[in-house]
Design an enzyme around this catalytic site. Structure first.
Site, mmCIF file in Angstrom:
data_model
loop_
_atom_site.group_PDB
_atom_site.id
_atom_site.type_symbol
_atom_site.label_atom_id
_atom_site.label_comp_id
_atom_site.label_asym_id
_atom_site.label_seq_id
_atom_site.Cartn_x
_atom_site.Cartn_y
_atom_site.Cartn_z
ATOM 1 N N THR A 28 0.844 -1.199 0.000
ATOM 2 C CA THR A 28 0.000 0.000 0.000
ATOM 3 C C THR A 28 0.884 1.255 0.000
ATOM 4 O OG1 THR A 28 -1.708 -1.140 1.248
ATOM 5 C CG2 THR A 28 -1.766 1.252 1.348
ATOM 6 N N GLU A 103 -0.581 -5.514 5.890
ATOM 7 C CA GLU A 103 0.730 -5.631 5.233
ATOM 8 C C GLU A 103 1.550 -6.718 5.914
ATOM 9 O OE1 GLU A 103 1.173 -1.010 3.688
ATOM 10 O OE2 GLU A 103 2.078 -1.559 5.586
HETATM 11 C C1 5RP Z 1 1.408 2.032 4.290
HETATM 12 C C2 5RP Z 1 2.872 1.810 4.280
HETATM 13 C C3 5RP Z 1 3.641 2.363 3.124
HETATM 14 O O1 5RP Z 1 4.383 1.340 2.552
HETATM 15 C C4 5RP Z 1 4.570 3.433 3.618
HETATM 16 O O2 5RP Z 1 3.816 4.404 4.338
HETATM 17 C C5 5RP Z 1 5.306 4.102 2.463
HETATM 18 O O3 5RP Z 1 4.418 4.875 1.713
HETATM 19 P P1 5RP Z 1 4.826 5.668 0.422
HETATM 20 O O4 5RP Z 1 5.199 4.676 -0.625
HETATM 21 O O5 5RP Z 1 3.574 6.451 0.083
HETATM 22 O O6 5RP Z 1 5.974 6.596 0.775
HETATM 23 O O7 5RP Z 1 3.443 1.204 5.136
HETATM 24 O O8 5RP Z 1 0.822 1.568 5.478
#
Ligand code: 5RP
Length: 217
Positions: A28, A103
């Site tokens: 995500t 996740e």
């Molecule tokens: C979501 C996550 C994402 O992997 C993490 O926040 C990184 O996000 P982005 O790719 O938008 O920088 O753990 O719960």
């Protein structure tokens, strides 16, 4: 290159690790959104995906990629996801998008966890990014008091309800010298669903977006 261009580069680079005719685990976030865009181009070569959030599920389905329930899949070759911070030991903080529990569950099933991140996410010691903790709503204040005893400074993420109907406490100023021990200690607090430390099961590979290209670590 902008941060978003670096995220796009690693999202595209991750596609080569998707095996033909497989079901791929999908994380995500904004980096993963670029991966999903790239995955859509080879969608006829895969069976489908298992998703870690309603947000990713919606995007996968918008491309016509079939989304399987994890309960109908006994093995995933790869899980591809971003991170908020990652160390050279492949320990991560995740959960900036509040999807940490799903996740962690999808990652647990996968043979290989491939982290995709721009180089701003690489750190020496975890903890500059506040550590997300998913909590059962009625336990919020109790868990917050216990997190203070562990040395953290928890802040309720206002207005956020996770896909599982829970709330998030973001723990600031936590010194995470031993990520595995901290992960286990926080998960042992009654009322915690899970926390955003991915150390007991870290990443197996890191695709790092840099201005000199995508590095494979
Ligand atoms: C979501 C996550 C994402 O992997 C993490 O926040 C990184 O996000 P982005 O790719 O938008 O920088 O753990 O719960």
């Amino acid at each position: 290159m902008t941060q978003d261009e670096l995220k796009k580069a690693v999202g595209q680079a991750a596609v080569k690790f998707v095996k033909p005719d497989s079901i791929v685990g999908v994380g995500t976030g904004s980096t993963v959104n670029h991966f999903i865009d790239a995955l859509a181009e080879i969608k006829d070569q895969i069976r489908g995906a298992v998703s870690s959030s309603e947000q990713s599920t919606e995007k996968l389905k918008s491309y016509g990629i079939e989304v399987f329930s994890l309960n109908d899949v006994d093995q995933l070759d790869v899980y591809i996801d971003g991170a908020d911070e990652i160390t050279e030991h492949m320990h991560m903080i995740k959960g900036g998008g509040a999807a940490l529990t799903r996740e962690k569950i999808v990652a647990a099933v996968a043979k290989e966890f491939i982290c995709i991140a721009d180089d701003s996410k690489q750190v020496g010691v975890l903890g500059q990014f506040p550590l997300p903790v998913e909590v059962i709503p009625m336990a919020r204040s109790y868990v917050a008091r216990e997190l203070v005893k562990l040395g953290g400074d928890p802040v309720y993420r206002q207005g956020v309800v996770t896909d599982n109907g829970n709330v998030i406490l973001d723990v600031h100023n936590m010194s995470i010298i031993d990520p595995k021990a901290t992960e286990i200690a926080i998960n042992a607090i009654v009322g915690v669903v899970t926390n955003g430390l991915f150390a007991c099961r870290g990443a197996d590979k890191l695709l790092l977006g840099t201005s000199n290209g995508v590095k494979e670590l």
